[in-house]
Design a protein around this motif. Sequence first.
Motif, PDB file in Angstrom:
ATOM      1  N   LEU A  16       0.830  -1.200   0.000  1.00 55.27           N
ATOM      2  CA  LEU A  16       0.000   0.000   0.000  1.00 55.27           C
ATOM      3  C   LEU A  16       0.869   1.256   0.000  1.00 55.27           C
ATOM      4  O   LEU A  16       1.790   1.370   0.801  1.00 55.27           O
ATOM      5  N   LEU A  17       0.564   2.152  -0.890  1.00 60.40           N
ATOM      6  CA  LEU A  17       1.272   3.423  -0.924  1.00 60.40           C
ATOM      7  C   LEU A  17       0.630   4.391   0.058  1.00 60.40           C
ATOM      8  O   LEU A  17      -0.546   4.281   0.380  1.00 60.40           O
ATOM      9  N   GLY A  22      -3.392  12.040  -4.965  1.00 65.12           N
ATOM     10  CA  GLY A  22      -3.421  12.169  -6.411  1.00 65.12           C
ATOM     11  C   GLY A  22      -2.278  12.997  -6.964  1.00 65.12           C
ATOM     12  O   GLY A  22      -2.229  13.257  -8.167  1.00 65.12           O
ATOM     13  N   ASN A  23      -1.357  13.414  -6.133  1.00 67.08           N
ATOM     14  CA  ASN A  23      -0.215  14.204  -6.570  1.00 67.08           C
ATOM     15  C   ASN A  23       0.776  13.283  -7.276  1.00 67.08           C
ATOM     16  O   ASN A  23       1.289  12.330  -6.694  1.00 67.08           O
ATOM     17  N   THR A  24       1.062  13.580  -8.544  1.00 65.95           N
ATOM     18  CA  THR A  24       1.926  12.730  -9.356  1.00 65.95           C
ATOM     19  C   THR A  24       3.337  12.661  -8.802  1.00 65.95           C
ATOM     20  O   THR A  24       3.935  11.582  -8.750  1.00 65.95           O
ATOM     21  N   ILE A  25       3.877  13.779  -8.370  1.00 65.95           N
ATOM     22  CA  ILE A  25       5.243  13.805  -7.840  1.00 65.95           C
ATOM     23  C   ILE A  25       5.346  12.939  -6.580  1.00 65.95           C
ATOM     24  O   ILE A  25       6.280  12.153  -6.434  1.00 65.95           O
ATOM     25  N   LEU A  26       4.386  13.070  -5.676  1.00 62.67           N
ATOM     26  CA  LEU A  26       4.408  12.263  -4.461  1.00 62.67           C
ATOM     27  C   LEU A  26       4.240  10.777  -4.762  1.00 62.67           C
ATOM     28  O   LEU A  26       4.843   9.931  -4.096  1.00 62.67           O
ATOM     29  N   THR A  27       3.441  10.443  -5.759  1.00 57.63           N
ATOM     30  CA  THR A  27       3.279   9.053  -6.156  1.00 57.63           C
ATOM     31  C   THR A  27       4.590   8.492  -6.690  1.00 57.63           C
ATOM     32  O   THR A  27       4.984   7.373  -6.352  1.00 57.63           O
ATOM     33  N   ILE A  28       5.283   9.267  -7.506  1.00 58.33           N
ATOM     34  CA  ILE A  28       6.582   8.834  -8.036  1.00 58.33           C
ATOM     35  C   ILE A  28       7.578   8.650  -6.898  1.00 58.33           C
ATOM     36  O   ILE A  28       8.313   7.657  -6.852  1.00 58.33           O
ATOM     37  N   VAL A  29       7.612   9.598  -5.966  1.00 58.76           N
ATOM     38  CA  VAL A  29       8.522   9.490  -4.822  1.00 58.76           C
ATOM     39  C   VAL A  29       8.201   8.237  -4.007  1.00 58.76           C
ATOM     40  O   VAL A  29       9.114   7.530  -3.550  1.00 58.76           O
ATOM     41  N   ALA A  30       6.922   7.924  -3.822  1.00 65.47           N
ATOM     42  CA  ALA A  30       6.535   6.739  -3.063  1.00 65.47           C
ATOM     43  C   ALA A  30       7.003   5.469  -3.767  1.00 65.47           C
ATOM     44  O   ALA A  30       7.544   4.557  -3.130  1.00 65.47           O
TER      45      ALA A  30
END
Length: 54
Positions: A16-17, A22-30
């Motif tokens: 689970l992330l 919905g922030n793309t940058i935070l999703t990539i960082v995760a």
Amino acid sequence: MYGGKPTVPLVGGAILLPNTGGNTILTIVAYVGLVVGGAILLSSLVRMVAKKAQ
């Protein structure tokens, strides 16, 4: 304090992330964090196996 509830398995937490909203940058960082963490665990495991094989 915790009511005797069982803890969530570590593997479940890795799947689970965090809530990135919905922030793309935070999703990539995760995702990068998960990949880097997996690489660290894998390299540690390989190092331990190689050390025992000697």
